[in-house]
Design an enzyme around this catalytic site. Structure first.
Site, PDB file in Angstrom:
ATOM      1  N   THR A   1       2.706 -17.439  24.086  1.00  0.00           N
ATOM      2  CA  THR A   1       3.557 -16.707  23.158  1.00  0.00           C
ATOM      3  C   THR A   1       4.219 -17.647  22.155  1.00  0.00           C
ATOM      4  O   THR A   1       4.258 -18.872  22.348  1.00  0.00           O
ATOM      5  CB  THR A   1       4.661 -15.954  23.916  1.00  0.00           C
TER       6      THR A   1
ATOM      7  N   HIS B   1       0.811  -1.215   0.000  1.00  0.00           N
ATOM      8  CA  HIS B   1       0.000   0.000   0.000  1.00  0.00           C
ATOM      9  C   HIS B   1       0.847   1.270   0.000  1.00  0.00           C
ATOM     10  O   HIS B   1       0.324   2.361  -0.264  1.00  0.00           O
ATOM     11  CB  HIS B   1      -0.928   0.024   1.222  1.00  0.00           C
TER      12      HIS B   1
ATOM     13  N   GLU C   1      -2.726 -16.601  24.686  1.00  0.00           N
ATOM     14  CA  GLU C   1      -2.903 -18.057  24.636  1.00  0.00           C
ATOM     15  C   GLU C   1      -1.592 -18.769  24.328  1.00  0.00           C
ATOM     16  O   GLU C   1      -1.559 -19.800  23.655  1.00  0.00           O
ATOM     17  CB  GLU C   1      -4.019 -18.435  23.664  1.00  0.00           C
TER      18      GLU C   1
END
Length: 406
Positions: A385, A358, A383
């Site tokens: 690393t 972009h 939840e």
């Protein structure tokens, strides 16, 4: 599918005989309906969600009406009854838009609700699951502390038996949906860890119980609209009926089982978010011009897009295989970590490439890939690393080799 449960006298075992509750045709209908909702109702309001840092009330209600607060809750308790292989397909659809939407009902279906589904007593399920599945009750998973996150073994919140009751004292942080929670699934240490086990129990604590305080909502880098906060438990008294599974030493096993299952779900969400970043990049490359020509005609841009597409496809295949291995119980430890590690790291790379495709526009607020870039960063943290996933994978494989070669 049969899943592990507590073995105490007050516990129950979850079994879904004869295969999944939802047929392939029903799953197709659920996916199509949810995708239409995401594309036509949620995506046009992503900026509103980000600016207001909340999910609008009508989108919350629409999510309830679609059954999204209970997509992974068995039909017996009012949910849609998707197994994990089906759930990841839905998670990919939900991952395509603002991650705050999925987060709104994610704990009901995942790390909080599944504690009850897989480990709760019949009475606990009867009391809570139907209301969780309908969205009447928001359940929140209260595990993380300042010294215990990816590894629950460091837990310092305490639960002390007092007659038939328990008294819970401690602090939790980064707790998803805490500001709107009606029920906290609280992990607490009831004895020191020793050779017999880690001494962690899990309790069902209503948010309005005396001694429960929720702090102000956190100000995060991204994922605006996904609410997290600290939660304080000051000598909170609960009855014996609040002990999940009726067995005190159940907590660590419940945490590890539910976190492993949740890792596959997060991997699938990552695939959905990466697909969105890829689609936004392809569209931008096709219409953005440089020197009078679409930048997508540039071979360097095409190469970036090709790498992004390859990573997304690889992640999709991996997460669906990991979900299959969970459902047929061939691998519930290493595959979840492999899927979460690869897919969340993959999303980070794809999001970075999307901003690059972009150009300067990709760095501007209000552009989808800028939000995705910030939102994606959290998925490598919660939840478990990426570092914890590597330890689980490497340690697990070495352990298997030692057992095989001994």
């Amino acid at each position: 599918m049969t899943t592990s449960s507590a073995s105490g006298p007050n516990s129950s075992t979850q079994t879904t005989p004869g295969g999944p509750e939802v047929s392939p045709e029903e799953l197709d209908e659920i996916l199509a309906t949810t995708e239409e909702f995401v594309r036509t109702k949620v995506i046009p309001r992503e900026q509103e969600i980000a600016d207001g840092d909340e999910i609008p009330a009508d989108l919350r209600q629409a999510s309830k009406d679609l059954g999204l607060f209970g997509f992974a809750i068995p039909q017996e308790w009012g949910g849609l009854g998707l197994d994990l292989a089906q759930e990841v397909r839905l998670a990919e659809v939900l991952g395509y838009t603002s991650l705050a939407l999925r987060s709104m009902f994610g704990t009901n279906n995942g790390i909080a609700g599944q504690v009850l589904v897989q480990f709760g007593t019949d009475e606990q399920k009867k009391t809570w699951l139907e209301r969780i599945a309908s969205g009447e009750v928001v359940a929140s998973f209260a595990l993380t502390e300042s010294g215990a996150g990816s590894n629950p073994a460091g837990l310092r919140t305490k639960a002390v038996a007092d007659g038939d009751d328990w008294i819970i004292t401690g602090d939790k942080r980064y707790i998803t949906n805490a500001p709107t929670a009606d029920l906290f699934v609280v992990f607490a240490r009831y004895r020191p860890a020793d050779e017999s086990g880690p001494g962690i129990a899990v309790f069902l604590v209503p948010a309005d119980a005396d001694g429960v305080t929720v702090g102000p909502k956190d100000k995060k880098m991204g994922q605006e609209g996904s609410l997290t906060a600290e939660v304080y438990f000051d000598s909170v008294r609960v009855s014996a009926a609040a002990l999940v599974g009726g067995e005190a030493d159940l907590g660590y096993r419940a945490a590890m089982t539910i976190l492993a299952r949740g890792r596959i779900h997060i991997a699938a969400v990552s695939v959905g978010q990466a697909q969105r970043a890829l689609d936004e990049s392809v569209d931008s490359a096709a219409i953005s011009t440089q020197g009078g020509k679409p930048i997508g005609d540039n071979q360097l841009i095409q190469g970036m897009i090709a790498d992004m597409a390859t990573q997304v496809m690889a992640g999709r295949a991996l997460v669906r295989e990991a979900a299959r291995a969970w459902v047929d119980e061939t691998d519930r430890r290493i595959s979840p970590s492999v899927a979460k590690l690869f897919c969340t790291e993959m999303l980070g790379k794809v999001a970075d490439s999307a901003v690059q495709v972009h150009g300067g526009a990709g760095y501007m607020r209000g552009v989808a890939v800028e939000r995705i870039y910030r939102d994606a960063r959290l998925l490598r943290l919660y939840e478990g690393t990426s570092e914890i996933q590597r330890l689980i994978i490497g340690g697990g494989l070495v352990k298997q080799a030692k057992k095989r070669l001994s």
